[in-house]
Each structure stands twice: as C-alpha cells, then as structure tokens.
Motif scaffolding. Sequence first.
Motif, PDB file in Angstrom:
ATOM      1  N   ARG A 149     -14.245  31.125  19.040  1.00 43.79           N
ATOM      2  CA  ARG A 149     -13.642  31.693  17.836  1.00 43.79           C
ATOM      3  C   ARG A 149     -14.022  30.883  16.595  1.00 43.79           C
ATOM      4  NH1 ARG A 149      -7.711  32.900  20.605  1.00 43.79           N
ATOM      5  NH2 ARG A 149      -8.290  34.904  21.566  1.00 43.79           N
ATOM      6  N   SER A 150     -14.065  29.573  16.745  1.00 42.80           N
ATOM      7  CA  SER A 150     -14.466  28.726  15.627  1.00 42.80           C
ATOM      8  C   SER A 150     -15.915  29.000  15.230  1.00 42.80           C
ATOM      9  CB  SER A 150     -14.301  27.247  16.013  1.00 42.80           C
ATOM     10  OG  SER A 150     -14.721  26.402  14.962  1.00 42.80           O
ATOM     11  N   PHE A 153     -16.205  32.242  13.355  1.00 41.48           N
ATOM     12  CA  PHE A 153     -15.800  32.046  11.963  1.00 41.48           C
ATOM     13  C   PHE A 153     -16.948  31.439  11.150  1.00 41.48           C
ATOM     14  CE2 PHE A 153     -14.426  28.550   9.142  1.00 41.48           C
ATOM     15  CZ  PHE A 153     -13.905  29.284   8.094  1.00 41.48           C
ATOM     16  N   ALA A 174     -14.056  35.452   6.462  1.00 41.57           N
ATOM     17  CA  ALA A 174     -14.329  35.098   7.856  1.00 41.57           C
ATOM     18  C   ALA A 174     -13.057  34.680   8.578  1.00 41.57           C
ATOM     19  CB  ALA A 174     -15.362  33.973   7.912  1.00 41.57           C
ATOM     20  N   TYR A 175     -12.208  33.945   7.879  1.00 39.39           N
ATOM     21  CA  TYR A 175     -10.951  33.511   8.493  1.00 39.39           C
ATOM     22  C   TYR A 175     -10.072  34.700   8.851  1.00 39.39           C
ATOM     23  CZ  TYR A 175      -6.409  31.454   9.278  1.00 39.39           C
ATOM     24  OH  TYR A 175      -5.210  31.122   9.852  1.00 39.39           O
ATOM     25  N   GLN A 178     -11.817  36.407  12.000  1.00 43.47           N
ATOM     26  CA  GLN A 178     -12.107  35.666  13.225  1.00 43.47           C
ATOM     27  C   GLN A 178     -10.978  34.783  13.734  1.00 43.47           C
ATOM     28  OE1 GLN A 178     -14.728  36.577  14.688  1.00 43.47           O
ATOM     29  NE2 GLN A 178     -15.995  37.457  13.073  1.00 43.47           N
ATOM     30  N   LEU A 179     -10.135  34.250  12.855  1.00 45.57           N
ATOM     31  CA  LEU A 179      -9.131  33.281  13.289  1.00 45.57           C
ATOM     32  C   LEU A 179      -7.690  33.689  13.004  1.00 45.57           C
ATOM     33  CD1 LEU A 179     -10.876  29.929  12.241  1.00 45.57           C
ATOM     34  CD2 LEU A 179     -10.645  30.870  14.543  1.00 45.57           C
TER      35      LEU A 179
END
Length: 252
Positions: A149-150, A153, A174-175, A178-179
């Motif tokens: 996941r990181s 991102f 992106a955050y 993705q997170l």
Amino acid sequence: MIAEPALHYSSTHLNELELEAAVPYDYIIVEGLALPRVASSKLNLRSSKLDEVVRAFVRVCHGDKIDTARLLKACRAHNELLKIGGAALCLVAKDLECNIDKAEALLKKSPKECENLTSLLEHEKSAGIHNGNVLDDSSAAVGLLWIRRSLAFQVQLFESVVWGEEPKDAAYEAYEKQLSPYHGWMLRTVFPASFGQFPNREEFLSIFSESDDENLSIIVKKLRALVATLNPLLQSWTESFHELGLEDTRRV
C-alpha cells in the motif's frame, strides 16, 4: 500451491511509455506471455539511490515468481531513497521500515518456505496465525500488505509529479486513494499534515539527483522507469493476497 499471477502491461500502455517517456524496455517470456522489463543498463544508471532502486525492482521477478529476498532488498533500497526525499516523506519511510522488518523476520526464520511471495503467504497462513483475512499484527503478511500500500501511494505520487503535478497536490490525491481507506481517524490527520512540507516540483525532483550533471529530465525518465516497473508488480502482489483470502481491509 497457487501460482504467482503474471505481470501484465497492455501493448497500448507500453507504446505510450516507450514513446512519451523514452524509457527503454526488453522483454522476458513467462508462461507464454511477453512481459516488459526495464532495460536498466540503457538508462545511464550510475550509483545514486534512485539508480539502485530501479535496478533492484527490475530484478525482483525470478521466472514467474516474486522472489521474496529480492523484493525486500528492493524495498530496503527504496526506503533509503525516501529518506533523502525530505521531511514530507519521513513518516512514510519510518512506516515502511517497520513493515519491512516484519517480513524479513519470517524470511530469516524460514528461508526455504518463504522463497517467493506466494509460498511465504501460504506458509504463514498454514500456521494458523490469522483469523481469515484478519491478519496477525506482527505477521509478515501484514507487513507485506502495508509495504504494498505504501508503494502504491508512492507510485501514484511519482507518476503524477513526473507528468507535471505539484508534489503536495499529488500526495493528497495519492493518499486519498491508496492509504486513507485503511487509516483510522488519527492517521488520517497525521499523514496528510506532513504533505505541507513538500517543496515545489522542481525542488522535489532535484532531491533525487546526486550529481551536478544529472538534469531533471533524466530524473523524470528514471522515475517513469520505476513507476513502469512497480505498477505490474503491485498488481501481481495484490492478486496473491486476494487469491489466498488475506486482503485485510480493516482501518488502523
């Protein structure tokens, strides 16, 4: 044993990458499919941290498998890259390092059983430490889930920046994708707060240049090569978790 999913690019996407980004590729044959591999030797790679990351991820796939030791070595190299990325990426780097430690602990303990990504996940699952797709918090699987996941991102961040977006705006976007869906209230407050420390696009790209004669256009090409390498790897990585029923979607 479940086979590792092959890494896919569409021919259209390849053409766009080769023509627009001017990134050279060669190909490997896996299960009858022609799969792209960045020809790192043609990228004028030297010895900077960005160069090391591109090389490392190119070497992760061994045949049709994701080699665990090579994957974690590439992730270590990538984390060193993040550490030169400024204050905005410090929290991301710290989190990534903790999760790499979790995965490496199992690899060191059971190297034969954890030779590739799928065999590692199967080995840990067969030990009964998870509750369905609720993963044990200290497990290699949960570490690899959050590493993925990181990286997703970061890939979206880098991809947006090389195509012209400002890092701060790219990081927020992106955050959110993705997170944020997997973060609880506290992390959804802390992580985005750090994005205000991103410099402008030119300054951000220049961070990854470690020689006076390496201009921004070269950095952009290398970041595009990194993105092109990581995207299909992350797709395969995600499919392995789903096929084994290990995609933990809880918020933390």
